[in-house]
Design an enzyme around this catalytic site. Structure first.
Site, mmCIF file in Angstrom:
data_model
loop_
_atom_site.group_PDB
_atom_site.id
_atom_site.type_symbol
_atom_site.label_atom_id
_atom_site.label_comp_id
_atom_site.label_asym_id
_atom_site.label_seq_id
_atom_site.Cartn_x
_atom_site.Cartn_y
_atom_site.Cartn_z
ATOM 1 N N LYS A 1 -3.126 8.591 2.683
ATOM 2 C CA LYS A 1 -4.357 8.451 3.473
ATOM 3 C C LYS A 1 -4.180 9.040 4.878
ATOM 4 O O LYS A 1 -5.118 9.578 5.460
ATOM 5 C CB LYS A 1 -4.783 6.981 3.562
ATOM 6 C CG LYS A 1 -5.264 6.387 2.241
ATOM 7 C CD LYS A 1 -6.468 7.115 1.678
ATOM 8 C CE LYS A 1 -7.128 6.373 0.540
ATOM 9 N NZ LYS A 1 -8.116 7.209 -0.175
ATOM 10 N N TYR B 1 0.841 -1.202 0.000
ATOM 11 C CA TYR B 1 0.000 0.000 0.000
ATOM 12 C C TYR B 1 0.880 1.258 0.000
ATOM 13 O O TYR B 1 0.492 2.316 -0.499
ATOM 14 C CB TYR B 1 -0.971 -0.024 1.193
ATOM 15 C CG TYR B 1 -2.178 0.851 1.021
ATOM 16 C CD1 TYR B 1 -3.106 0.606 0.007
ATOM 17 C CD2 TYR B 1 -2.409 1.933 1.864
ATOM 18 C CE1 TYR B 1 -4.216 1.410 -0.149
ATOM 19 C CE2 TYR B 1 -3.523 2.746 1.715
ATOM 20 C CZ TYR B 1 -4.420 2.475 0.702
ATOM 21 O OH TYR B 1 -5.514 3.296 0.547
HETATM 22 P P1 NAP Z 1 -12.595 3.483 -8.040
HETATM 23 O O1 NAP Z 1 -13.937 2.989 -8.409
HETATM 24 O O2 NAP Z 1 -11.458 3.157 -8.956
HETATM 25 O O3 NAP Z 1 -12.663 5.038 -7.748
HETATM 26 C C1 NAP Z 1 -11.524 5.866 -7.689
HETATM 27 C C2 NAP Z 1 -11.911 7.134 -8.387
HETATM 28 O O4 NAP Z 1 -10.861 8.131 -8.285
HETATM 29 C C3 NAP Z 1 -12.147 6.900 -9.868
HETATM 30 O O5 NAP Z 1 -13.385 7.464 -10.235
HETATM 31 C C4 NAP Z 1 -10.987 7.640 -10.489
HETATM 32 O O6 NAP Z 1 -11.204 8.091 -11.805
HETATM 33 C C5 NAP Z 1 -10.856 8.799 -9.528
HETATM 34 N N1 NAP Z 1 -9.659 9.579 -9.788
HETATM 35 C C6 NAP Z 1 -8.359 9.184 -9.763
HETATM 36 N N2 NAP Z 1 -7.555 10.197 -10.122
HETATM 37 C C7 NAP Z 1 -8.370 11.258 -10.386
HETATM 38 C C8 NAP Z 1 -8.152 12.602 -10.798
HETATM 39 N N3 NAP Z 1 -6.927 13.081 -11.047
HETATM 40 N N4 NAP Z 1 -9.215 13.423 -10.943
HETATM 41 C C9 NAP Z 1 -10.467 12.971 -10.729
HETATM 42 N N5 NAP Z 1 -10.750 11.713 -10.350
HETATM 43 C C10 NAP Z 1 -9.698 10.871 -10.173
HETATM 44 O O7 NAP Z 1 -12.140 2.858 -6.624
HETATM 45 P P2 NAP Z 1 -12.745 2.944 -5.155
HETATM 46 O O8 NAP Z 1 -12.117 1.808 -4.448
HETATM 47 O O9 NAP Z 1 -14.225 3.068 -5.188
HETATM 48 O O10 NAP Z 1 -12.070 4.259 -4.586
HETATM 49 C C11 NAP Z 1 -12.800 5.350 -4.014
HETATM 50 C C12 NAP Z 1 -12.098 5.822 -2.745
HETATM 51 O O11 NAP Z 1 -12.227 4.803 -1.743
HETATM 52 C C13 NAP Z 1 -10.599 6.064 -2.904
HETATM 53 O O12 NAP Z 1 -10.237 7.176 -2.137
HETATM 54 C C14 NAP Z 1 -9.995 4.813 -2.289
HETATM 55 O O13 NAP Z 1 -8.678 4.998 -1.831
HETATM 56 C C15 NAP Z 1 -10.964 4.598 -1.161
HETATM 57 N N6 NAP Z 1 -10.938 3.272 -0.544
HETATM 58 C C16 NAP Z 1 -11.029 2.159 -1.301
HETATM 59 C C17 NAP Z 1 -11.000 0.900 -0.697
HETATM 60 C C18 NAP Z 1 -11.106 -0.348 -1.515
HETATM 61 O O14 NAP Z 1 -10.737 -1.422 -1.007
HETATM 62 N N7 NAP Z 1 -11.600 -0.320 -2.740
HETATM 63 C C19 NAP Z 1 -10.899 0.801 0.695
HETATM 64 C C20 NAP Z 1 -10.796 1.972 1.453
HETATM 65 C C21 NAP Z 1 -10.822 3.207 0.828
HETATM 66 P P3 NAP Z 1 -10.356 7.329 -12.967
HETATM 67 O O15 NAP Z 1 -10.821 5.923 -12.959
HETATM 68 O O16 NAP Z 1 -10.661 8.086 -14.184
HETATM 69 O O17 NAP Z 1 -8.895 7.443 -12.585
#
Ligand code: NAP
Length: 276
Positions: free
Chosen positions: A171, A164
């Site tokens: 984070k 990570y």
């Molecule tokens: P996700 O569906 O891939 O969402 C991540 C989003 O961030 C995507 O829409 C992505 O767009 C966007 N993004 C990245 N760079 C960007 C930029 N420069 N400008 C605008 N948008 C941007 O994955 P997710 O897991 O749901 O993630 C959402 C949040 O939850 C994140 O903060 C992640 O760290 C957090 N989180 C995830 C998990 C997990 O296990 N999945 C656990 C805890 C926390 P693009 O696809 O176009 O890059």
């Protein structure tokens, strides 16, 4: 995300807000959007690039949204136009969901000190932590005084999670930013919180080296001996963004089946594998 039943009601009736970070139907932000819509919220979405518009457009339409704005959080012009669009269409907003993170794939595998470059560090912190400061400032300028904001974080901020790496550092910064933003906006009655979700299968999670092992390990080692259900994360967002969350701010709320609370595995497959 499996087909889910999002509890319906009126907890968000009359509230309007922006959700940033829906990439597809598996995105955590999409589970939150469905839950808020099921409780009567009006939602605007951002997307990044033409390819995502094709995926996010129909999703937004399915929850009755007609505000869909292209936004790259590293680009000030698109941030300007996003919030100008909200001001023009709605005047005021009531909530913001920030579900955005990025680190180069090369940063997310192997040892932290070997893999973390200056550019990789800057970009991860910029997109994953500073973007919340920027979005919160802009949102606060058009937010009603009893509004609320939520961002998404992960336990890698508090503990070392293999691979990570720099995202854990980002984070940690994001959680600290949440507390500082909460203090700035608290006098206006605006609440600002983070949800620390356990691993969920999304595009972003697929970018983390050995992500597959994360799911197995979390299932075996969490208090509930199960993986995190996006429905629980969406429910926490509903609580924090609706009037149910009154007086709760500056908090990092774990929704991870109790993984964060465990110091040593209880009875179960993990303990059996190691100790028996
Ligand atoms: P996700 O569906 O891939 O969402 C991540 C989003 O961030 C995507 O829409 C992505 O767009 C966007 N993004 C990245 N760079 C960007 C930029 N420069 N400008 C605008 N948008 C941007 O994955 P997710 O897991 O749901 O993630 C959402 C949040 O939850 C994140 O903060 C992640 O760290 C957090 N989180 C995830 C998990 C997990 O296990 N999945 C656990 C805890 C926390 P693009 O696809 O176009 O890059």
């Amino acid at each position: 995300m499996a087909e889910q039943n999002f509890p319906t009601g009126n907890l968000m009736k009359g509230k309007r807000g922006l959700i940033m970070g829906v990439a597809n139907k598996n995105s955590i932000a999409w589970a939150i959007a469905r839950q808020l819509a099921a409780q009567g919220a009006e939602i605007a979405f951002t997307y990044q690039g033409e390819a995502l518009l094709r995926r996010v457009g129909p999703l937004a339409e399915s929850v009755g949204s007609d505000i869909l704005v292209e936004c790259d959080v590293t680009n000030d012009e698109t941030m300007d136009s996003t919030f100008a669009t909200l001001k023009e269409k709605w005047g005021k907003i009531d909530f913001l969901v920030h579900a955005i993170a990025f680190a180069g794939k090369d940063q997310l595998a192997g040892s932290f000190i070997d893999q973390t470059t200056r550019e990789g560090f800057k970009s991860a912190l910029d997109i994953s932590a500073y973007s919340f400061v920027d979005a919160a400032k802009r949102a606060s300028e058009i937010m009603n005084d009893d509004g609320a904001m939520v961002t998404l974080t992960y336990l890698g901020s508090e503990r070392v999670i293999p691979n990570y790496n720099v995202m854990g550092v980002a984070k940690a910064a994001l959680e600290a930013c949440t507390r500082y933003i909460a203090a700035d906006l608290g006098p206006r009655g605006i609440r600002v919180n983070a949800i620390s979700a356990g691993p969920i299968k999304t595009l972003a999670a697929a970018g983390i080296g050995s992500g597959r092992h994360m799911f197995k390990f979390n299932k075996a080692a969490s208090a509930m001996q199960d993986n995190t259900d996006p429905l629980g994360v969406a429910g926490a967002a509903l609580y924090l963004l609706s009037d149910l969350g009154l007086s709760c701010t500056g908090e990092t709320h774990h929704v991870d089946g109790g993984f964060h609370a465990i110091g040593m595995p209880q009875e179960g497959p993990l303990k059996e594998a190691i100790c028996d």
